[in-house]
Design an enzyme around this catalytic site. Structure first.
Site, PDB file in Angstrom:
ATOM      1  N   SER A 101      45.921  40.806  38.601  1.00 38.42           N
ATOM      2  CA  SER A 101      45.375  39.453  38.529  1.00 38.42           C
ATOM      3  C   SER A 101      46.058  38.608  37.452  1.00 38.42           C
ATOM      4  O   SER A 101      47.246  38.357  37.516  1.00 38.42           O
ATOM      5  CB  SER A 101      43.859  39.538  38.308  1.00 38.42           C
ATOM      6  N   ASP A 241      46.107  31.929  39.577  1.00 44.32           N
ATOM      7  CA  ASP A 241      46.490  33.054  38.730  1.00 44.32           C
ATOM      8  C   ASP A 241      47.375  33.994  39.537  1.00 44.32           C
ATOM      9  O   ASP A 241      47.754  33.693  40.670  1.00 44.32           O
ATOM     10  CB  ASP A 241      45.257  33.760  38.158  1.00 44.32           C
ATOM     11  N   ASP A 245      43.157  34.693  43.317  1.00 43.85           N
ATOM     12  CA  ASP A 245      41.735  34.730  43.650  1.00 43.85           C
ATOM     13  C   ASP A 245      40.957  33.706  42.834  1.00 43.85           C
ATOM     14  O   ASP A 245      39.749  33.571  42.987  1.00 43.85           O
ATOM     15  CB  ASP A 245      41.144  36.136  43.474  1.00 43.85           C
TER      16      ASP A 245
END
Length: 449
Positions: A101, A241, A245
């Site tokens: 992430s 990012d 998400d």
């Protein structure tokens, strides 16, 4: 948190904590747990972001999945929500994402989705952990023609783009949109999506090299996009990012529009359309008090959960709410998706901008973001949960709450991973709340250190 799984899958420094060996074991145990009761050859999708370690981990993960007899479709570079959606769309038995992430490139992670596109329950993650660490279940490995293989899916990202387009009426013609792809998983699919919706698209940080993901860019470093929006004359900026998400927006004046503000804008629009189920938005305890004030004024309920999009989703599923998310830009539209989706969120926000005929700055003005100060009190690990039992700390918090009334608040909570108690104070005067936060931190450290 478990022994391997954290709040968002398994994460660690690639080749040190998250090794090729562990990826193989996760693939094998994960496939076994998620597909052992299927009567057909299991199908599992795998996607990843742009980290240099992705190829290594994908090879090991896929080997583990195939060793249990699964057919594996490798999607290549794909955002986390894309994998979740396509798992449902293709009726796959599971989906797996290789991504860390918003973390730096040295890290990577592995997380699973079930056949419905939802993250796994704690119980399933614990079962996978137990197989890997305790050898709690013996996996029978197939031989001969029952060994799994890799399969191809033609143009999977096109199916995701078409899905995003189907969630809004009309198009985005006449809007100029600046996109920061964070040199991550959205670098291909995000520009194409907004271009096909009719927007005039300009892009930065869409040249990943394996080590530049999230580096001084994307939603965790939005300053670059703020400058780019002004220079390019864009109507709206969107910063994703590494795995897309989450998203943060920038208005035409270069001001950030965070997740709370995005939910306020879209929530109010859904309410006007009669589509905001229970007139409720699900947020976390870290959401800005400005969201509560705006919601009260507009007749919208705000339900608060613990920090983490999994807790937001749990509440939404239990109570039938359709909109929820976090200040960080993880926003869930339960009518369309099973997880936070930055590209979907961006499309919904731009749709409101286009249909309203208003500038994003005007739409965002419905919510005043109150100054928010975050500080850490360093305490002993065994004492960090005891702040609720300490009369002096509780009394000080109560005094502050009474002082602020409806114009500020105090929140303290233990860190899940470090010997810290996190202190958050909101109010109208930043200098004053900084002073009060420092006082509270000092008291907590004296009492619990």
């Amino acid at each position: 948190m478990g022994r391997l799984f954290g709040t968002d899958g398994v994460r660690g420094v690639a080749n040190l904590e998250l090794t090729a060996e562990l990826a193989y074991k996760l693939g094998q145990a994960g496939a076994y747990v998620l597909t052992s009761e299927t009567k057909h050859t299991p199908k599992i999708l795998v996607g990843m972001d742009t980290r240099i370690s992705g190829d290594m981990l994908e090879a090991s993960l896929v080997a583990g999945l195939c060793s249990v007899g699964a057919e594996v479709a490798c999607l290549g570079i794909a955002p986390t929500p894309t994998v979740a959606y396509l798992t449902r769309y293709y009726n796959a038995d599971a989906g797996v994402v290789i991504s860390a992430s918003h973390n730096p490139y040295e890290f990577n992670g592995i997380k699973f989705f079930n056949s419905k596109g939802y993250k796994l329950s704690d119980a399933l993650e614990e079962r996978i952990e137990s197989i890997i660490l305790d050898n709690s279940e013996k996996i029978q490995l197939p031989t001969g023609e029952k060994i799994g293989r890799k399969i191809e899916i033609e143009s999977p990202l096109d199916d995701y783009v078409n899905f995003i387009k189907s969630t809004i009426k009309g198009d985005l013609k006449g809007l100029k949109v600046a996109i920061d792809c964070a040199n991550g998983a959205s670098y291909q699919v995000a520009p194409v999506t907004f271009f096909e919706l009719g927007a005039d698209v300009c892009v930065i940080n869409n040249e990943p090299d394996g080590v530049n993901i999230n580096k001084d860019c994307g939603s965790t470093h939005i300053e670059q996009l703020q400058k780019f929006v002004i220079e390019s004359g864009a109507d709206v900026g969107l910063a994703f990012d590494g795995d897309a998400d989450r998203v943060l927006a920038v208005d035409e004046n270069g001001n950030m529009v965070d997740g709370d503000q995005i939910m306020a804008i879209i929530g109010l629009e859904l309410k006007k359309q009669g589509k905001l189920t229970n007139n409720t938005i699900v947020a976390t305890v870290m959401s800005n008090l400005g969201l509560d004030i705006m919601a009260k004024r507009e007749g919208i309920n705000i339900v608060k959960t613990k920090v983490g999009d999994r807790y937001v989703l749990e509440n939404m599923l239990e109570n039938g709410h359709v909109l929820g998310g976090e200040q960080s830009g993880h926003i869930i539209f339960l009518e369309h998706s099973t997880t936070g989706d930055g590209i979907l969120t961006g499309a919904q926000l731009l749709n409101v901008v286009k249909s309203s005929g208003k500038k994003l700055s005007e739409l965002a003005s419905i919510m005043q973001v109150l100054p928010q100060v975050l500080m850490n009190a360093r305490v002993s690990n065994q004492n960090k949960e005891k702040y609720l039992e300490d009369e002096v700390i509780c009394e000080m918090c109560k005094e502050l709450e009474n002082e602020f009334r409806d114009e500020g608040r105090v929140l303290i909570r233990p860190s899940g991973t470090e010997p810290l108690v996190r202190v958050m104070i909101e109010g109208k005067d930043r200098d004053y709340i900084e002073k009060r936060a420092l006082e509270l931190v000092k008291v907590i450290e004296e009492r619990l250190g």
